[in-house]
Scaffold this active site. Structure first.
Site, mmCIF file in Angstrom:
data_model
loop_
_atom_site.group_PDB
_atom_site.id
_atom_site.type_symbol
_atom_site.label_atom_id
_atom_site.label_comp_id
_atom_site.label_asym_id
_atom_site.label_seq_id
_atom_site.Cartn_x
_atom_site.Cartn_y
_atom_site.Cartn_z
ATOM 1 N N TRP A 78 0.842 -1.207 0.000
ATOM 2 C CA TRP A 78 0.000 0.000 0.000
ATOM 3 C C TRP A 78 0.879 1.260 0.000
ATOM 4 O O TRP A 78 0.385 2.362 0.085
ATOM 5 C CB TRP A 78 -0.903 0.019 1.233
ATOM 6 C CG TRP A 78 -0.163 -0.283 2.496
ATOM 7 C CD1 TRP A 78 0.538 0.601 3.261
ATOM 8 C CD2 TRP A 78 -0.043 -1.555 3.125
ATOM 9 N NE1 TRP A 78 1.095 -0.030 4.328
ATOM 10 C CE2 TRP A 78 0.751 -1.377 4.277
ATOM 11 C CE3 TRP A 78 -0.526 -2.849 2.834
ATOM 12 C CZ2 TRP A 78 1.082 -2.425 5.143
ATOM 13 C CZ3 TRP A 78 -0.191 -3.878 3.689
ATOM 14 C CH2 TRP A 78 0.593 -3.670 4.829
ATOM 15 N N GLU A 107 -4.567 1.195 6.662
ATOM 16 C CA GLU A 107 -4.493 1.736 8.017
ATOM 17 C C GLU A 107 -5.546 1.119 8.930
ATOM 18 O O GLU A 107 -5.288 0.860 10.100
ATOM 19 C CB GLU A 107 -4.635 3.261 7.997
ATOM 20 C CG GLU A 107 -3.427 3.986 7.429
ATOM 21 C CD GLU A 107 -2.141 3.682 8.190
ATOM 22 O OE1 GLU A 107 -2.207 3.283 9.358
ATOM 23 O OE2 GLU A 107 -1.065 3.839 7.575
ATOM 24 N N THR A 167 -2.716 -4.507 14.608
ATOM 25 C CA THR A 167 -2.467 -5.713 13.821
ATOM 26 C C THR A 167 -1.129 -5.567 13.092
ATOM 27 O O THR A 167 -0.801 -4.473 12.634
ATOM 28 C CB THR A 167 -3.614 -5.920 12.809
ATOM 29 O OG1 THR A 167 -4.859 -5.835 13.494
ATOM 30 C CG2 THR A 167 -3.519 -7.271 12.124
ATOM 31 N N TYR A 209 -5.883 8.518 15.253
ATOM 32 C CA TYR A 209 -4.701 7.988 14.569
ATOM 33 C C TYR A 209 -4.936 7.878 13.070
ATOM 34 O O TYR A 209 -4.135 8.356 12.253
ATOM 35 C CB TYR A 209 -4.282 6.620 15.118
ATOM 36 C CG TYR A 209 -3.360 5.946 14.132
ATOM 37 C CD1 TYR A 209 -2.052 6.358 14.031
ATOM 38 C CD2 TYR A 209 -3.833 4.998 13.239
ATOM 39 C CE1 TYR A 209 -1.211 5.824 13.058
ATOM 40 C CE2 TYR A 209 -3.011 4.468 12.273
ATOM 41 C CZ TYR A 209 -1.704 4.871 12.187
ATOM 42 O OH TYR A 209 -0.893 4.365 11.218
ATOM 43 N N ASP A 224 0.752 6.620 17.215
ATOM 44 C CA ASP A 224 0.333 5.236 17.451
ATOM 45 C C ASP A 224 1.272 4.628 18.489
ATOM 46 O O ASP A 224 2.108 5.332 19.071
ATOM 47 C CB ASP A 224 0.350 4.445 16.143
ATOM 48 C CG ASP A 224 1.765 4.160 15.678
ATOM 49 O OD1 ASP A 224 2.662 4.936 16.025
ATOM 50 O OD2 ASP A 224 1.979 3.161 14.986
ATOM 51 N N CYS A 261 19.556 -0.557 19.220
ATOM 52 C CA CYS A 261 20.028 0.827 19.324
ATOM 53 C C CYS A 261 21.307 1.059 18.516
ATOM 54 O O CYS A 261 21.548 2.168 18.022
ATOM 55 C CB CYS A 261 20.263 1.192 20.787
ATOM 56 S SG CYS A 261 18.766 1.124 21.803
#
Length: 355
Positions: A27, A49, A55, A132, A150, A209
């Site tokens: 997408w 979205e 999910t 969101y 989110d 990191c």
DNA sequence: AAGCCGTGGTG
DNA sequence: TCACCAAGGCT
């Protein structure tokens, strides 16, 4: 105002990382293509979205392909039968999303000429589109400088600024921090970049990191607190509920099912008739009188807020009309893939024993 | 405004 | 095995 932002270079650093490491998602318009002028299809952005709410990308991929193949436009989806959409959504969970998906497609089709509105508040008023998703559509499809918040962004911000306030109390501060970092230039790519970062490098358990594009400015990285952030309120234990499901089949293979009510658990989905699911021992309430046989084994399934142990009982389904409120589905009209997972498990256990 | 609402992967 | 977690929204 943007000129006085405290960390103007951070978004640029992240975008440079994204230009080289953006995941290839069906997408998504790749950063190079987007800068060459390609524009994402708002229908696909919206559909992805909604599917991605709570999910994972891995779970969504195949569903996204099936939906866009079967319904290539919002108008096509708006014209679909309810049962077909619920059947295609089966297995993906949070079925209110599928019901709202259809409502939203029909609203866009009927009230907005089949075009997703550019206005943020108009998006927000559509079924299934909350803060969101409205921000994500505005940013990704329209390249508007919305602050997209989110779970990923919350985690990344909590670590970047070493914020130890537990969620959800920390939300306002996290959003303020995210707003400071959101650029006017390429906000759509930036939104996807932060979420990619959170999904791949700044992961919940063991963040990588060492290879993070933000490792130098990240305060939690410096403090060694990254893996424990964000702090969260402890969750309640899940109780165990029990129930009985009744699987009845006619000599010609037809099955007895029910269409569950639109509200509540597994709302709008197909399922086997059964007892209520309760913490007390399961009641026996067969859909019709018969010599019901208990099937060996049981179905175990965990929902959001309880564990379920399901006993299965079987009996031959007599000829004649379906009992009140139930549905007789002919053998060739029945697709196990139309069932939500717990009902699919019951079917699989039953059929496995029959073979 | 906290609780409800699925599922599969992961450690 | 099991708790935790995910690109949340609705009531």
């Amino acid at each position: 105002m943007r000129d006085t932002a405290p960390e103007p270079a951070l978004s640029t650093q992240l975008l440079e990382w994204y230009d080289h490491h953006a995941r290839d998602l069906p997408w998504r318009v790749a950063p190079a293509d987007r800068q060459a002028g390609m524009v994402p299809d708002p229908y696909r952005v919206w559909l992805s979205e909604v599917m991605l709410q709570q999910t994972t990308v891995a779970a969504v991929r195949d569903y996204f392909h099936r939906f866009t193949s079967r319904w290539p436009t919002v108008q096509a989806l708006a014209a679909a039968e309810d049962a077909d959409v619920m059947g295609e959504w089966a297995g993906l969970g949070y079925y209110a999303r599928a019901r709202n998906l259809l409502k939203c497609a029909r609203a866009v089709s009927a009230d907005h000429g089949g075009v997703f509105p550019l206005d943020h508040d108009a998006l927000l008023s559509l079924p299934g589109i909350g803060p969101y998703t409205a921000a994500a559509i505005s940013a990704i499809a329209f390249d508007a400088p919305e602050v997209v918040m989110d779970g990923n962004v919350e985690r990344v911000m909590a670590r970047m600024f070493d914020i130890h306030t537990p969620l959800p109390d920390a939300k306002p501060e996290l959003k303020a921090r995210a707003a400071e970092l959101t650029p006017q230039d390429r906000p759509g790519d930036y939104a996807q970049a932060v979420m990619d970062l959170g999904a791949t490098i700044c992961s919940p358990k063991s963040p990588a990191c060492g290879i993070c594009p933000w490792r130098d400015p990240c305060r939690a990285r410096a403090a060694g607190t990254a893996p424990e952030l964000p702090k969260k309120q402890p969750k309640k234990a899940k109780p165990v509920r029990r129930g009985v499901a009744y699987l009845a089949q006619r000599a010609d293979g037809a099955l007895l099912l029910e269409r569950r009510p639109d509200s509540g658990l597994l709302g709008g989905m197909l399922g086997w008739p059964g007892s209520p699911w309760a913490e007390s021992p399961a009641a026996d309430c067969p859909p019709f009188p018969a010599d019901w046989q208990v099937l060996p084994g049981e179905v175990r399934h965990t929902f959001t807020h309880f564990h379920l142990i399901l006993t299965l009982k079987t009996a031959p389904l007599p000829d004649g009309p379906a009992p009140e409120g139930l549905l007789i589905v002919k053998r060739h009209d029945f697709r196990p893939s139309d069932l939500p997972t717990v009902m699919r498990k019951a079917y699989d256990l039953w059929r496995g024993g029959a073979e």
